[in-house]
Design a protein around this motif. Structure first.
Motif, PDB file in Angstrom:
ATOM      1  N   LEU A  46       2.647   1.240   7.172  1.00 26.84           N
ATOM      2  CA  LEU A  46       1.843   1.756   6.068  1.00 26.84           C
ATOM      3  C   LEU A  46       2.666   2.365   4.949  1.00 26.84           C
ATOM      4  O   LEU A  46       2.158   2.552   3.844  1.00 26.84           O
ATOM      5  CB  LEU A  46       0.848   2.793   6.603  1.00 26.84           C
ATOM      6  CG  LEU A  46      -0.253   2.236   7.515  1.00 26.84           C
ATOM      7  CD1 LEU A  46      -0.900   3.367   8.313  1.00 26.84           C
ATOM      8  CD2 LEU A  46      -1.298   1.485   6.697  1.00 26.84           C
ATOM      9  N   TYR A  47       3.924   2.688   5.225  1.00 21.74           N
ATOM     10  CA  TYR A  47       4.753   3.251   4.166  1.00 21.74           C
ATOM     11  C   TYR A  47       5.244   2.178   3.200  1.00 21.74           C
ATOM     12  O   TYR A  47       5.947   2.475   2.232  1.00 21.74           O
ATOM     13  CB  TYR A  47       5.953   4.012   4.736  1.00 21.74           C
ATOM     14  CG  TYR A  47       6.822   3.241   5.701  1.00 21.74           C
ATOM     15  CD1 TYR A  47       7.729   2.281   5.261  1.00 21.74           C
ATOM     16  CD2 TYR A  47       6.742   3.478   7.066  1.00 21.74           C
ATOM     17  CE1 TYR A  47       8.522   1.572   6.140  1.00 21.74           C
ATOM     18  CE2 TYR A  47       7.537   2.780   7.966  1.00 21.74           C
ATOM     19  CZ  TYR A  47       8.420   1.827   7.497  1.00 21.74           C
ATOM     20  OH  TYR A  47       9.197   1.138   8.388  1.00 21.74           O
ATOM     21  N   GLU A  48       4.871   0.940   3.424  1.00 21.12           N
ATOM     22  CA  GLU A  48       5.229  -0.156   2.538  1.00 21.12           C
ATOM     23  C   GLU A  48       3.966  -0.854   2.057  1.00 21.12           C
ATOM     24  O   GLU A  48       3.044  -1.099   2.831  1.00 21.12           O
ATOM     25  CB  GLU A  48       6.115  -1.177   3.262  1.00 21.12           C
ATOM     26  CG  GLU A  48       7.457  -0.622   3.687  1.00 21.12           C
ATOM     27  CD  GLU A  48       8.294  -1.655   4.400  1.00 21.12           C
ATOM     28  OE1 GLU A  48       7.737  -2.699   4.797  1.00 21.12           O
ATOM     29  OE2 GLU A  48       9.492  -1.429   4.566  1.00 21.12           O
ATOM     30  N   GLY A  49       3.941  -1.173   0.773  1.00 20.76           N
ATOM     31  CA  GLY A  49       2.827  -1.928   0.236  1.00 20.76           C
ATOM     32  C   GLY A  49       1.613  -1.067  -0.064  1.00 20.76           C
ATOM     33  O   GLY A  49       1.580   0.129   0.214  1.00 20.76           O
ATOM     34  N   ALA A 310      16.878   1.228 -16.010  1.00 20.36           N
ATOM     35  CA  ALA A 310      17.656  -0.010 -16.046  1.00 20.36           C
ATOM     36  C   ALA A 310      16.867  -1.214 -15.550  1.00 20.36           C
ATOM     37  O   ALA A 310      17.013  -2.325 -16.081  1.00 20.36           O
ATOM     38  CB  ALA A 310      18.933   0.149 -15.216  1.00 20.36           C
ATOM     39  N   ARG A 311      16.012  -1.018 -14.533  1.00 18.47           N
ATOM     40  CA  ARG A 311      15.395  -2.159 -13.860  1.00 18.47           C
ATOM     41  C   ARG A 311      13.869  -2.122 -13.861  1.00 18.47           C
ATOM     42  O   ARG A 311      13.236  -3.113 -13.499  1.00 18.47           O
ATOM     43  CB  ARG A 311      15.865  -2.210 -12.397  1.00 18.47           C
ATOM     44  CG  ARG A 311      17.313  -2.604 -12.207  1.00 18.47           C
ATOM     45  CD  ARG A 311      17.721  -2.447 -10.747  1.00 18.47           C
ATOM     46  NE  ARG A 311      16.811  -3.056  -9.808  1.00 18.47           N
ATOM     47  CZ  ARG A 311      16.898  -4.309  -9.361  1.00 18.47           C
ATOM     48  NH1 ARG A 311      17.885  -5.082  -9.796  1.00 18.47           N
ATOM     49  NH2 ARG A 311      16.033  -4.779  -8.489  1.00 18.47           N
ATOM     50  N   GLY A 312      13.267  -0.997 -14.225  1.00 22.89           N
ATOM     51  CA  GLY A 312      11.827  -0.880 -14.097  1.00 22.89           C
ATOM     52  C   GLY A 312      11.432  -0.690 -12.642  1.00 22.89           C
ATOM     53  O   GLY A 312      12.285  -0.580 -11.748  1.00 22.89           O
ATOM     54  N   ILE A 313      10.131  -0.669 -12.374  1.00 24.31           N
ATOM     55  CA  ILE A 313       9.665  -0.471 -11.000  1.00 24.31           C
ATOM     56  C   ILE A 313       8.254  -1.029 -10.859  1.00 24.31           C
ATOM     57  O   ILE A 313       7.449  -0.970 -11.795  1.00 24.31           O
ATOM     58  CB  ILE A 313       9.688   1.031 -10.617  1.00 24.31           C
ATOM     59  CG1 ILE A 313       9.480   1.210  -9.110  1.00 24.31           C
ATOM     60  CG2 ILE A 313       8.658   1.827 -11.414  1.00 24.31           C
ATOM     61  CD1 ILE A 313       9.759   2.623  -8.621  1.00 24.31           C
ATOM     62  N   ASP A 314       7.975  -1.604  -9.719  1.00 20.80           N
ATOM     63  CA  ASP A 314       6.626  -2.052  -9.348  1.00 20.80           C
ATOM     64  C   ASP A 314       6.520  -1.888  -7.841  1.00 20.80           C
ATOM     65  O   ASP A 314       6.880  -2.786  -7.080  1.00 20.80           O
ATOM     66  CB  ASP A 314       6.392  -3.497  -9.774  1.00 20.80           C
ATOM     67  CG  ASP A 314       4.947  -3.943  -9.547  1.00 20.80           C
ATOM     68  OD1 ASP A 314       4.141  -3.111  -9.063  1.00 20.80           O
ATOM     69  OD2 ASP A 314       4.622  -5.100  -9.841  1.00 20.80           O
ATOM     70  N   ARG A 315       6.052  -0.729  -7.410  1.00 28.67           N
ATOM     71  CA  ARG A 315       6.085  -0.394  -5.984  1.00 28.67           C
ATOM     72  C   ARG A 315       4.870   0.464  -5.628  1.00 28.67           C
ATOM     73  O   ARG A 315       4.474   1.332  -6.400  1.00 28.67           O
ATOM     74  CB  ARG A 315       7.368   0.375  -5.654  1.00 28.67           C
ATOM     75  CG  ARG A 315       7.529   0.756  -4.178  1.00 28.67           C
ATOM     76  CD  ARG A 315       8.630   1.784  -3.979  1.00 28.67           C
ATOM     77  NE  ARG A 315       9.876   1.390  -4.607  1.00 28.67           N
ATOM     78  CZ  ARG A 315      10.836   2.252  -4.931  1.00 28.67           C
ATOM     79  NH1 ARG A 315      10.683   3.553  -4.712  1.00 28.67           N
ATOM     80  NH2 ARG A 315      11.947   1.814  -5.482  1.00 28.67           N
ATOM     81  N   TRP A 316       4.297   0.186  -4.480  1.00 27.87           N
ATOM     82  CA  TRP A 316       3.217   1.018  -3.943  1.00 27.87           C
ATOM     83  C   TRP A 316       3.792   1.972  -2.904  1.00 27.87           C
ATOM     84  O   TRP A 316       4.584   1.578  -2.052  1.00 27.87           O
ATOM     85  CB  TRP A 316       2.153   0.164  -3.274  1.00 27.87           C
ATOM     86  CG  TRP A 316       1.216  -0.544  -4.210  1.00 27.87           C
ATOM     87  CD1 TRP A 316       1.409  -1.756  -4.810  1.00 27.87           C
ATOM     88  CD2 TRP A 316      -0.066  -0.077  -4.641  1.00 27.87           C
ATOM     89  NE1 TRP A 316       0.326  -2.085  -5.586  1.00 27.87           N
ATOM     90  CE2 TRP A 316      -0.606  -1.069  -5.493  1.00 27.87           C
ATOM     91  CE3 TRP A 316      -0.831   1.068  -4.379  1.00 27.87           C
ATOM     92  CZ2 TRP A 316      -1.865  -0.941  -6.091  1.00 27.87           C
ATOM     93  CZ3 TRP A 316      -2.077   1.195  -4.966  1.00 27.87           C
ATOM     94  CH2 TRP A 316      -2.583   0.209  -5.823  1.00 27.87           C
TER      95      TRP A 316
END
Length: 349
Positions: A46-49, A310-316
């Protein structure tokens, strides 16, 4: 041994147990130990996604199944059946007299435990016995990071140490589960800082979760920083690096599949922070090959560059979606708390 535990042991030969554990390693040891009863698992990373709030349990199952199928297709050929089967086994109330939950002190287990307790509170009949085995240590062992480290006889000794799940534990689990799925992390940070005595391992596990937010000093999560430090001395074999990801950890955190995904994330995109040299394919979750740090990786690790800038982020992370244009949530390790910069504000120090 108190009276209630003596009574549990006396009835062990006739009582039908259902053991729900944190994974197949523990259920395998339960069976090897000859502990009576059926076994099942509840083991979603659950700590991912995404784990967004505002959804019914069935809707959340669909969200998690889609994520797991994409993130770990090799390990979960049909995750919907797994997630739903875990629930169906527990809902078959006539098949068991007592439900025993086997979970550890680490983040993976504590998140599954608060989900499970929240889910089952209104689904398991009030008269059904529900007990919990939840350890962070074991007599005679200096460091125990998981139930899977115990021998069958050692694990069997924990049956008589199980404790009935209390109303306070159900209540805290529901609060924590709602806070974990909230679209902002403030409630979760406040909860763990206020203490979680009913579930004594939960507060430290939640702190470990919050350390996976980008840090104020460089935009790296704790796991990303650890990986870059390993790559700094590269080239280093990926399979040799994986066990060293747990150096400095109080409990297991990252799985082999999570490690592989992290390597892929930092080696992809622009600019890459690590460079990979692939080896010949073999069986196993961790691919063969070596990693080295790139110049951009050195810049981020030294603090000269900010990983997000530098890279941005897209993370839940639970119910929080870290993405461009959203509020920038960061972990302030100096003050041990979550901080926020409004959308459009400067990221970094």
């Amino acid at each position: 041994m108190n009276e209630s535990k003596e009574r549990q042991c006396d009835h062990a030969d006739t009582k039908r147990f259902l053991h729900v554990a944190n994974g197949t390693s523990t259920t395998g040891t339960i069976e090897a130990a000859g502990i009576p009863g059926a076994v099942s698992i509840w083991a979603d990373p659950l700590y991912e996604g995404p784990v967004p709030g505002g959804l019914s349990d069935l809707e959340l199952v669909d969200v998690r199944a889609r994520y797991l199928a994409g993130a770990a297709a090799e390990a979960a050929a049909d995750p919907v059946n797994d997630l739903r089967r875990w629930r169906a086994v527990i809902e078959d109330h006539d098949a068991y007299d007592e439900l025993i939950l086997w979970f550890e002190h680490d983040l993976f287990d504590q998140l599954n435990l608060i989900q499970l307790l929240s889910w089952m509170r209104d689904r398991v009949p009030p008269g059904k016995d529900v007990s919990l085995v939840c350890i962070g240590s074991f007599p005679g062992r200096d460091h125990v990071k998981g139930l899977g480290e115990l021998a069958p006889g050692e694990l069997a000794s924990l049956v008589d140490m199980r404790e009935r799940v209390t109303e306070a534990q159900y209540t805290l689990a529901e609060r924590a589960w709602q806070a974990f799925r909230a679209p902002a992390p403030e409630a979760l940070d406040n909860l763990r800082r206020s203490g979680t005595p009913a579930l004594p391992f939960l507060a430290s596990a939640l702190r470990r979760l919050l350390e996976e937010y980008p840090w104020t000093v460089d935009g790296l999560s704790r796991s990303e920083r650890r990986l870059l430090k390993l790559a700094e001395a590269g080239p280093v074999e990926l399979r040799a690096a994986f066990p060293r990801m747990h150096d400095g950890e109080e409990a297991y955190y990252i799985t082999d599949l999570s490690f592989t995904a992290l390597v892929g994330d930092l080696s992809g995109g622009a600019p890459p922070l690590i460079a990979l040299a692939s080896g010949p394919r073999t069986n196993g979750a961790i691919p063969p090959g070596t990693m080295t740090m790139t110049e951009a990786g050195r810049g981020v690790l030294s603090g000269r560059l900010d990983r997000i800038a530098a890279r941005g982020i897209d993370r839940w992370i639970g119910g929080v979606h870290l993405q461009p244009g959203a509020d920038s949530w960061r972990w302030d390790d100096t003050h041990q708390r979550i901080t926020k910069r409004a959308a459009g504000g400067m990221n970094g120090r």
